[in-house]
Design an enzyme around this catalytic site. Sequence first.
Site, PDB file in Angstrom:
ATOM      1  N   HIS A 116      -1.497   4.937  -7.026  1.00 27.68           N
ATOM      2  CA  HIS A 116      -1.983   3.927  -7.972  1.00 27.68           C
ATOM      3  C   HIS A 116      -1.873   4.445  -9.400  1.00 27.68           C
ATOM      4  CE1 HIS A 116      -4.801   1.402  -5.191  1.00 27.68           C
ATOM      5  NE2 HIS A 116      -3.623   1.607  -4.638  1.00 27.68           N
ATOM      6  N   TRP A 119     -11.634 -12.142  -7.764  1.00 29.79           N
ATOM      7  CA  TRP A 119     -11.518 -10.841  -8.450  1.00 29.79           C
ATOM      8  C   TRP A 119     -10.388 -10.062  -7.844  1.00 29.79           C
ATOM      9  CZ3 TRP A 119     -12.179  -5.766  -6.594  1.00 29.79           C
ATOM     10  CH2 TRP A 119     -12.171  -4.788  -7.606  1.00 29.79           C
ATOM     11  N   GLU A 146      -5.098  -7.678   2.976  1.00 33.48           N
ATOM     12  CA  GLU A 146      -6.150  -6.644   3.002  1.00 33.48           C
ATOM     13  C   GLU A 146      -7.534  -7.254   3.217  1.00 33.48           C
ATOM     14  OE1 GLU A 146      -5.425  -4.998  -0.934  1.00 33.48           O
ATOM     15  OE2 GLU A 146      -7.470  -5.541  -1.440  1.00 33.48           O
ATOM     16  N   GLU A 203      -0.438   2.789   1.546  1.00 33.31           N
ATOM     17  CA  GLU A 203      -1.212   2.973   0.310  1.00 33.31           C
ATOM     18  C   GLU A 203      -1.998   4.275   0.440  1.00 33.31           C
ATOM     19  OE1 GLU A 203      -4.120  -0.092  -0.324  1.00 33.31           O
ATOM     20  OE2 GLU A 203      -4.427   0.429  -2.413  1.00 33.31           O
ATOM     21  N   ARG A 216      -0.808  -6.277   5.162  1.00 30.83           N
ATOM     22  CA  ARG A 216      -1.603  -5.364   4.346  1.00 30.83           C
ATOM     23  C   ARG A 216      -2.893  -4.866   4.998  1.00 30.83           C
ATOM     24  NH1 ARG A 216      -1.797  -1.954   1.229  1.00 30.83           N
ATOM     25  NH2 ARG A 216      -3.161  -2.541  -0.480  1.00 30.83           N
ATOM     26  N   GLU A 241       1.719  -7.948  -4.376  1.00 29.40           N
ATOM     27  CA  GLU A 241       0.646  -8.015  -3.389  1.00 29.40           C
ATOM     28  C   GLU A 241      -0.405  -9.055  -3.762  1.00 29.40           C
ATOM     29  OE1 GLU A 241      -1.217  -4.246  -3.028  1.00 29.40           O
ATOM     30  OE2 GLU A 241      -3.009  -5.050  -2.101  1.00 29.40           O
ATOM     31  N   ASP A 242      -0.945  -9.711  -2.710  1.00 29.35           N
ATOM     32  CA  ASP A 242      -2.030 -10.680  -2.918  1.00 29.35           C
ATOM     33  C   ASP A 242      -1.753 -11.579  -4.120  1.00 29.35           C
ATOM     34  OD1 ASP A 242      -4.564  -8.434  -1.655  1.00 29.35           O
ATOM     35  OD2 ASP A 242      -3.554 -10.126  -0.691  1.00 29.35           O
ATOM     36  N   HIS A 266      -3.461  -0.897   4.193  1.00 31.13           N
ATOM     37  CA  HIS A 266      -4.403  -0.727   3.095  1.00 31.13           C
ATOM     38  C   HIS A 266      -4.999   0.686   3.153  1.00 31.13           C
ATOM     39  CE1 HIS A 266      -8.092  -2.629   0.920  1.00 31.13           C
ATOM     40  NE2 HIS A 266      -7.169  -2.293   0.065  1.00 31.13           N
ATOM     41  N   TYR A 287      -8.799  -5.411 -12.945  1.00 31.53           N
ATOM     42  CA  TYR A 287      -8.746  -4.703 -11.669  1.00 31.53           C
ATOM     43  C   TYR A 287      -7.664  -3.626 -11.692  1.00 31.53           C
ATOM     44  CZ  TYR A 287      -7.029  -3.270  -7.250  1.00 31.53           C
ATOM     45  OH  TYR A 287      -6.586  -2.464  -6.231  1.00 31.53           O
ATOM     46  N   ARG A 290       2.336   2.156  -7.540  1.00 30.39           N
ATOM     47  CA  ARG A 290       1.798   0.847  -7.886  1.00 30.39           C
ATOM     48  C   ARG A 290       1.460   0.855  -9.361  1.00 30.39           C
ATOM     49  NH1 ARG A 290      -3.932  -1.761  -5.955  1.00 30.39           N
ATOM     50  NH2 ARG A 290      -4.638  -0.670  -7.847  1.00 30.39           N
ATOM     51  N   ASN A 293     -16.417  -2.288   1.992  1.00 26.90           N
ATOM     52  CA  ASN A 293     -16.818  -2.057   0.613  1.00 26.90           C
ATOM     53  C   ASN A 293     -17.827  -3.109   0.121  1.00 26.90           C
ATOM     54  OD1 ASN A 293     -16.895  -0.849  -1.829  1.00 26.90           O
ATOM     55  ND2 ASN A 293     -14.706  -1.005  -2.252  1.00 26.90           N
ATOM     56  N   HIS A 297      -3.970  -9.335  -6.820  1.00 30.01           N
ATOM     57  CA  HIS A 297      -5.398  -9.375  -6.450  1.00 30.01           C
ATOM     58  C   HIS A 297      -5.969 -10.779  -6.367  1.00 30.01           C
ATOM     59  CE1 HIS A 297      -9.007  -6.781  -5.886  1.00 30.01           C
ATOM     60  NE2 HIS A 297      -8.048  -5.981  -5.505  1.00 30.01           N
ATOM     61  N   ASP A 355      -0.205  -5.404  -7.683  1.00 32.07           N
ATOM     62  CA  ASP A 355      -1.221  -6.139  -6.939  1.00 32.07           C
ATOM     63  C   ASP A 355      -1.782  -7.272  -7.794  1.00 32.07           C
ATOM     64  OD1 ASP A 355      -4.056  -4.943  -4.925  1.00 32.07           O
ATOM     65  OD2 ASP A 355      -3.274  -6.953  -5.313  1.00 32.07           O
TER      66      ASP A 355
HETATM   67  O1  LIG Z   1      -4.643  -2.806  -2.844  1.00 28.56           O
HETATM   68  N1  LIG Z   1      -5.757  -2.329  -2.968  1.00 28.56           N
HETATM   69  C1  LIG Z   1      -6.807  -3.034  -3.358  1.00 28.56           C
HETATM   70  O2  LIG Z   1      -6.710  -4.217  -3.660  1.00 28.56           O
HETATM   71  C2  LIG Z   1      -8.124  -2.333  -3.343  1.00 28.56           C
HETATM   72  O3  LIG Z   1      -8.356  -1.615  -4.502  1.00 28.56           O
HETATM   73  C3  LIG Z   1      -9.266  -3.289  -3.070  1.00 28.56           C
HETATM   74  O4  LIG Z   1      -9.616  -4.017  -4.215  1.00 28.56           O
HETATM   75  C4  LIG Z   1     -10.471  -2.483  -2.620  1.00 28.56           C
HETATM   76  O5  LIG Z   1     -10.063  -1.564  -1.641  1.00 28.56           O
HETATM   77  C5  LIG Z   1     -11.498  -3.424  -2.027  1.00 28.56           C
HETATM   78  O6  LIG Z   1     -12.572  -2.653  -1.513  1.00 28.56           O
HETATM   79 CO   LIG Z   2      -4.795  -4.978  -2.976  1.00 29.28          CO
END
Ligand SMILES: O=NC(=O)[C@@H](O)[C@H](O)[C@H](O)CO
Ligand SMILES: [Co+2]
Length: 409
Positions: free
Chosen positions: A122, A409, A269, A346, A290, A243-244, A319, A159, A147, A37, A219, A217
């Site tokens: 999502h 981000w 991811e 996902e 992930r 997540e993250d 992912h 996000y 999610r 991406n 993120h 997430d």
């Molecule tokens: O868990 N899913 C995510 O965090 C995604 O939405 C990522 O931000 C994008 O796939 C990055 O290209």
């Molecule tokens: Co993510």
Amino acid sequence: MKIVAADVIVTSPDRNFVTLKITTEDGLTGLGDGTLNGRELSVASYLRDHVVPLLLGRDAHRIEDAWQFLYRSAYWRRGPVTMAAIAAVDVALWDIKAKAAGMPLYQLLGGASRTGIMAYGHASGRDLPELFDSIRAHLDLGFRSIRVQTSVPGINAVYGVATQPSADGKRYDYEPAQRTPLPAEEDWDTRAYLRHLPGVFEAVRSEFGPELPLLHDGHHRMTPIQAAKLGKALEPYDLFWLEDCTPAENQEALRLVRRHTTTPLAIGEVFNTVWDYQTLIREQLIDYVRSAVTHTGGITAMRKLLDFAAQYQIKSGIHGPTDISPVGMAAALHLDLAIHNFGIQEYMRHGALTNEVFRQSFTFTDGYLHPGEQPGLGVELDEEAAARFPYQPAYLPFNRLQDGTVHDW
Ligand SMILES: O=NC(=O)[C@@H](O)[C@H](O)[C@H](O)CO
Ligand SMILES: [Co+2]
């Protein structure tokens, strides 16, 4: 079975995708996903300029040798571009091998270990009513795991939150990349987020009950101590995973988070080799891996990574956003079906134009995905349709804090 052609197809129906198509002397073709991406053209060039010439004349059956050759002969190792290019070759060769064997790829990976693949969708909302509508819309679509992402008071763009319902009014799918010549700037404030989120999960649990598996997430935006604080604050809401929660280049940072919370953790991811996970897995600092097949060197590498994780009771959480193409998604589903330590998948549904370009045979029924029984991956690429959608620059946004400091981000 000699490789006689390898074509890199860049197409942008609903978003940019990079697909490698390998053709053998017997006329068998295989597809691999090399979509990264915001850096799609880098992978396309890596494939076209540096990998395709190495493939012509090779025996398509020699998958492990191809992987080791591409990983070691480049001299420079690891990284998202390299590993996405290797993944595209690897998945295309597995597609060919399974077609030659006349069976769906999961059969070559050991056969089915389950009847279906639990998916999560999502849901998002700028406020609770919109979030609840989105959760209901995803439950109506059959999702059994959800999610939850929401806006945060005082922050303009967060996000994972669709700013408007999609065309059919029901879907709140959120496409992270924006078709703009340069990345868009978004804002962030972690303390506002930490103050806001527990109340959201309190409201979701009281509306939807204690059973529904809920994921969130973070993120990459928190420091370890902030992630520990959030993980602890979310414990009463029994998340499937957080997540993250914090950037994990420093894998040891997760020791601090783990010390403070039993909320399950999912990371990876943005990782692209097993070496990114070594400490996380060996010290059981995470519960879910992930990575996407597309970003981690393909089926060959992902299988090894997940088998390593299995020794530490860590499961898959592959992912599956819209920027994993239907080819990459199919590769994930075949792996999901075969491995023992499957966790969850996902699943962001691709748009109508994407489904026109990539004809797929997977199914999504009553919350479970299945790759189907077609020989190979079960995906065909309509090259005429693909040619109708040329590449368009599109980028993920970036964050700045209120004082202008750039932030994850
Ligand atoms: O868990 N899913 C995510 O965090 C995604 O939405 C990522 O931000 C994008 O796939 C990055 O290209
Ligand atoms: Co993510």
